[in-house]
Design a protein around this motif. Structure first.
Motif, PDB file in Angstrom:
ATOM      1  N   ILE A  39       0.838  -1.200   0.000  1.00 60.82           N
ATOM      2  CA  ILE A  39       0.000   0.000   0.000  1.00 60.82           C
ATOM      3  C   ILE A  39       0.873   1.251   0.000  1.00 60.82           C
ATOM      4  O   ILE A  39       0.631   2.204  -0.749  1.00 60.82           O
ATOM      5  N   LYS A  40       1.904   1.235   0.824  1.00 57.99           N
ATOM      6  CA  LYS A  40       2.802   2.389   0.883  1.00 57.99           C
ATOM      7  C   LYS A  40       3.503   2.598  -0.455  1.00 57.99           C
ATOM      8  O   LYS A  40       3.632   3.738  -0.919  1.00 57.99           O
ATOM      9  N   HIS A  41       3.934   1.514  -1.091  1.00 57.84           N
ATOM     10  CA  HIS A  41       4.628   1.645  -2.378  1.00 57.84           C
ATOM     11  C   HIS A  41       3.705   2.253  -3.430  1.00 57.84           C
ATOM     12  O   HIS A  41       4.150   3.062  -4.254  1.00 57.84           O
ATOM     13  N   CYS A  42       2.437   1.876  -3.421  1.00 58.57           N
ATOM     14  CA  CYS A  42       1.476   2.458  -4.372  1.00 58.57           C
ATOM     15  C   CYS A  42       1.364   3.966  -4.178  1.00 58.57           C
ATOM     16  O   CYS A  42       1.397   4.738  -5.150  1.00 58.57           O
ATOM     17  N   LEU A  43       1.231   4.391  -2.929  1.00 60.27           N
ATOM     18  CA  LEU A  43       1.095   5.823  -2.641  1.00 60.27           C
ATOM     19  C   LEU A  43       2.385   6.583  -2.968  1.00 60.27           C
ATOM     20  O   LEU A  43       2.339   7.687  -3.521  1.00 60.27           O
ATOM     21  N   VAL A  44       3.516   5.990  -2.650  1.00 54.76           N
ATOM     22  CA  VAL A  44       4.798   6.631  -2.940  1.00 54.76           C
ATOM     23  C   VAL A  44       5.001   6.776  -4.448  1.00 54.76           C
ATOM     24  O   VAL A  44       5.516   7.795  -4.922  1.00 54.76           O
ATOM     25  N   LEU A  45       4.558   5.778  -5.210  1.00 49.90           N
ATOM     26  CA  LEU A  45       4.699   5.841  -6.657  1.00 49.90           C
ATOM     27  C   LEU A  45       3.855   6.977  -7.238  1.00 49.90           C
ATOM     28  O   LEU A  45       4.310   7.722  -8.116  1.00 49.90           O
ATOM     29  N   VAL A  46       2.623   7.133  -6.738  1.00 47.75           N
ATOM     30  CA  VAL A  46       1.781   8.251  -7.175  1.00 47.75           C
ATOM     31  C   VAL A  46       2.448   9.581  -6.803  1.00 47.75           C
ATOM     32  O   VAL A  46       2.475  10.531  -7.596  1.00 47.75           O
ATOM     33  N   ARG A  47       3.001   9.633  -5.592  1.00 51.27           N
ATOM     34  CA  ARG A  47       3.685  10.857  -5.145  1.00 51.27           C
ATOM     35  C   ARG A  47       4.855  11.194  -6.066  1.00 51.27           C
ATOM     36  O   ARG A  47       5.055  12.361  -6.429  1.00 51.27           O
ATOM     37  N   GLN A  48       5.616  10.174  -6.453  1.00 54.55           N
ATOM     38  CA  GLN A  48       6.744  10.407  -7.358  1.00 54.55           C
ATOM     39  C   GLN A  48       6.278  10.913  -8.716  1.00 54.55           C
ATOM     40  O   GLN A  48       6.908  11.801  -9.306  1.00 54.55           O
ATOM     41  N   LEU A  49       5.186  10.353  -9.212  1.00 49.28           N
ATOM     42  CA  LEU A  49       4.651  10.780 -10.504  1.00 49.28           C
ATOM     43  C   LEU A  49       4.285  12.266 -10.481  1.00 49.28           C
ATOM     44  O   LEU A  49       4.628  13.023 -11.395  1.00 49.28           O
ATOM     45  N   PHE A  50       3.584  12.685  -9.418  1.00 49.35           N
ATOM     46  CA  PHE A  50       3.197  14.093  -9.308  1.00 49.35           C
ATOM     47  C   PHE A  50       4.427  14.983  -9.112  1.00 49.35           C
ATOM     48  O   PHE A  50       4.514  16.070  -9.697  1.00 49.35           O
TER      49      PHE A  50
END
Length: 264
Positions: free
Chosen positions: A54-65
């Motif tokens: 779950i954390k990796h999913c959120l971190v990946l979205v954060r990196q994209l933005f």
């Protein structure tokens, strides 16, 4: 950017394909709001996904933005800043006894001598799997007992050889400077990408995970690095020395071994 700047972009691509693409691929950036991410977080939790996933999913979205903002493709707030990331409890306590390590090495020798050598190197130097896979012969300085590695943060670091590790490299036999120390099946200059299945089969045959349910107590390849540090602590090695040998950036990472050396 992912392909050019990460050593193994497959993990991020896989996370995107499995967990993000179906939810967000049809949306523009301004349509992705914190509530969408809270719903994703809740859905993944109800599906039984690990906190790390779950954390990796959120971190990946954060990196994209963050990349879109840095490249001036987007002006606005990063929606992940409003989301509380899951806390991870991934501190492993399990380490191998000398007898368990010898049993594992014997099982690996039967199945794959190269995998045995890779495991031995991690056990007696604390090297991570990816660091071992990336080794070339110009990184190995047997004369001075030093291995040059690219560390977790991308910087150049030194790892020290014991006599047994020196003998291991002598047995393997030195190759051309730019050749990988451990080659893929069939040879060539391609690096190994993942831990061999032979390792997990050997762990199973040695009975090291028999009856163990907690994932944090199961033996994985990383257990070898953890065992390296634990054995040092049990022999009374000062924490500062363990920190240097493990190449921890933060002393708090090393403090997990302090309970093994009460005399210090």
């Amino acid at each position: 950017w992912l392909q050019a700047n990460k050593s193994d972009p497959r993990h991020d691509r896989c996370t995107y394909r499995i967990h993000l693409q179906g939810r967000f691929s049809g949306k523009t950036l301004d349509q992705v709001v914190p509530l969408d991410l809270e719903r994703m977080k809740d859905d993944l939790h109800r599906e039984g996904k690990a906190a790390a996933t779950i954390k990796h999913c959120l971190v990946l979205v954060r990196q994209l933005f963050n990349k879109a903002i840095a490249w001036e493709l987007w002006e606005g707030r990063n929606p992940v800043s409003a989301i509380k990331l899951p806390k991870l409890n991934n501190e492993r306590q399990r380490f191998l006894t000398v007898e368990e390590a010898e049993r594992l090495m014997a099982e690996l020798e039967k199945r794959s001598p190269q995998t045995r050598n890779i495991a031995f190197l991690s056990l007696y130097t604390g090297l991570r799997a990816g660091e071992i896979f990336g080794l070339k012969w110009h990184d190995v300085d047997s004369k001075n007992g030093i291995i040059h590695v690219t560390g977790k943060g991308g910087g150049q670091e030194k790892v020290y050889m014991t006599d047994s590790v020196k003998r291991l490299f002598d047995q393997i036999g030195e190759g051309n400077p730019d050749d990988p120390v451990f080659k893929v099946r069939g040879g060539g200059k391609e690096h190994i990408k993942e831990v061999s299945k032979a390792f997990f089969k050997a762990v199973e045959s040695a009975g090291l995970n028999e009856g163990i349910v907690d994932p944090l107590q199961k033996v994985t390849f990383h257990t070898l690095r953890h065992t390296f540090a634990s054995w040092l602590a049990l022999r009374g090695t000062p924490l500062f020395t363990i920190r240097e040998l493990m190449r921890h950036k933060d002393i708090r990472m090393t403090m997990r071994y302090s309970h093994l050396i009460p005399d210090h």
